[in-house]
Design a protein around this motif. Structure first.
Motif, PDB file in Angstrom:
ATOM      1  N   ALA A   1       0.839  -1.196   0.000  1.00  0.00           N
ATOM      2  CA  ALA A   1       0.000   0.000   0.000  1.00  0.00           C
ATOM      3  C   ALA A   1       0.879   1.253   0.000  1.00  0.00           C
ATOM      4  O   ALA A   1       1.950   1.266   0.616  1.00  0.00           O
ATOM      5  N   PRO A   2       0.464   2.317  -0.696  1.00  0.00           N
ATOM      6  CA  PRO A   2       1.254   3.552  -0.691  1.00  0.00           C
ATOM      7  C   PRO A   2       1.491   4.064   0.729  1.00  0.00           C
ATOM      8  O   PRO A   2       0.564   4.131   1.533  1.00  0.00           O
ATOM      9  N   GLN A   3       2.750   4.404   1.007  1.00  0.00           N
ATOM     10  CA  GLN A   3       3.125   4.891   2.335  1.00  0.00           C
ATOM     11  C   GLN A   3       4.007   6.125   2.184  1.00  0.00           C
ATOM     12  O   GLN A   3       4.007   6.770   1.139  1.00  0.00           O
ATOM     13  N   ASP A   4       4.762   6.440   3.249  1.00  0.00           N
ATOM     14  CA  ASP A   4       5.587   7.658   3.233  1.00  0.00           C
ATOM     15  C   ASP A   4       6.586   7.656   2.079  1.00  0.00           C
ATOM     16  O   ASP A   4       6.849   8.705   1.477  1.00  0.00           O
ATOM     17  N   ASP A   5       7.160   6.481   1.783  1.00  0.00           N
ATOM     18  CA  ASP A   5       8.146   6.443   0.698  1.00  0.00           C
ATOM     19  C   ASP A   5       7.493   6.718  -0.652  1.00  0.00           C
ATOM     20  O   ASP A   5       8.068   7.416  -1.500  1.00  0.00           O
ATOM     21  N   THR A   6       6.271   6.199  -0.839  1.00  0.00           N
ATOM     22  CA  THR A   6       5.542   6.484  -2.079  1.00  0.00           C
ATOM     23  C   THR A   6       5.259   7.977  -2.203  1.00  0.00           C
ATOM     24  O   THR A   6       5.427   8.571  -3.274  1.00  0.00           O
ATOM     25  N   GLU A   7       4.834   8.585  -1.104  1.00  0.00           N
ATOM     26  CA  GLU A   7       4.532  10.020  -1.114  1.00  0.00           C
ATOM     27  C   GLU A   7       5.776  10.847  -1.427  1.00  0.00           C
ATOM     28  O   GLU A   7       5.713  11.805  -2.210  1.00  0.00           O
ATOM     29  N   LEU A   8       6.894  10.471  -0.835  1.00  0.00           N
ATOM     30  CA  LEU A   8       8.132  11.223  -1.068  1.00  0.00           C
ATOM     31  C   LEU A   8       8.570  11.111  -2.531  1.00  0.00           C
ATOM     32  O   LEU A   8       8.998  12.103  -3.143  1.00  0.00           O
ATOM     33  N   LEU A   9       8.439   9.922  -3.101  1.00  0.00           N
ATOM     34  CA  LEU A   9       8.807   9.754  -4.501  1.00  0.00           C
ATOM     35  C   LEU A   9       7.820  10.481  -5.420  1.00  0.00           C
ATOM     36  O   LEU A   9       8.219  11.040  -6.452  1.00  0.00           O
ATOM     37  N   ALA A  10       6.552  10.514  -5.034  1.00  0.00           N
ATOM     38  CA  ALA A  10       5.562  11.262  -5.815  1.00  0.00           C
ATOM     39  C   ALA A  10       5.887  12.753  -5.820  1.00  0.00           C
ATOM     40  O   ALA A  10       5.694  13.436  -6.835  1.00  0.00           O
TER      41      ALA A  10
END
Length: 213
Positions: free
Chosen positions: A7-16
């Motif tokens: 599931a999208p988490q902090d790392d996904t948000e940072l890369l986004a």
């Protein structure tokens, strides 16, 4: 999202956020490797990019197909291990949120849900492969954006990418509270010297690497 898909988490948000900063124009050829739920692939597709998403998990592939259909966004989806399904292709932008959590050696490859985060004794089981293989898939002026933990050796990532002829730097950092996986192995990480005695947060980094024109 199907059970077992990352599931999208902090790392996904940072890369986004790094993707937004890169602002790829419409028509950009984007590869999202280890796509998981497809959050980053869909974000790139919303910008008009020509997106290919790859994941080794069947459940992830079906999740991305469903999410792309629900969002009415064109995403080419391939199942396979890292770059194997797209070998010989060329991309303007590669996005990678690979497994990067250091894990005790069990003598066997990660299984089940742990495939999404466990990455060997030093956390570099997949990172080193991306650093080795991604540069060959970048066209002139192409960019790799990759997120991982500071526990997994960002300096080593930079060294490998620069040795491959890319210009590389850390472009984003964020401290986040430990999630369940890190909490479960805090003692092991402290014994290895990867965590200070009182440290209770993890630093995430985004590395940007560019192939010269």
């Amino acid at each position: 999202m199907l059970p077992g898909v990352y599931a999208p988490q902090d790392d996904t948000e940072l890369l986004a956020e790094a993707l937004d900063e890169a602002a790829p124009p419409p028509g950009t050829r984007v590869l999202d490797v280890g796509t998981g739920s497809g959050a980053l692939a869909l974000a790139a597709a919303r910008r008009g990019a020509e997106v290919t998403a790859v994941d080794v998990s069947r459940r992830a592939v079906w999740t991305v197909r469903l999410n792309a259909w629900l969002s009415r966004l064109p995403v080419r989806i391939r199942r396979g291990n890292l770059f194997a399904p797209v070998r010989g292709g060329t991309y303007d932008l590669i996005l990678a949120n690979p497994p990067y959590v250091p894990a005790p050696d069990t003598g066997r490859a990660p299984r089940g849900r742990a495939i999404a985060w466990d990455a060997g004794h030093d956390g570099r089981l997949v990172l080193d492969r991306i650093c080795r293989d991604a540069p060959a898939l970048l066209g002139p002026g192409g960019t790799l954006l990759m997120v991982h933990s500071a526990l997994s050796g960002p300096d080593r990532t930079l060294e490998l990418l620069r040795d491959a002829g890319l210009k590389a730097a850390v472009v984003r950092r964020r401290w986040v509270p430990f999630g369940p996986v890190l909490r479960s192995r805090e003692d092991w990480l402290r014994r290895r010297g990867l965590l200070a005695p009182a440290e209770d947060r993890e630093e995430l980094v985004v590395i940007r690497a560019e192939r010269p024109v």
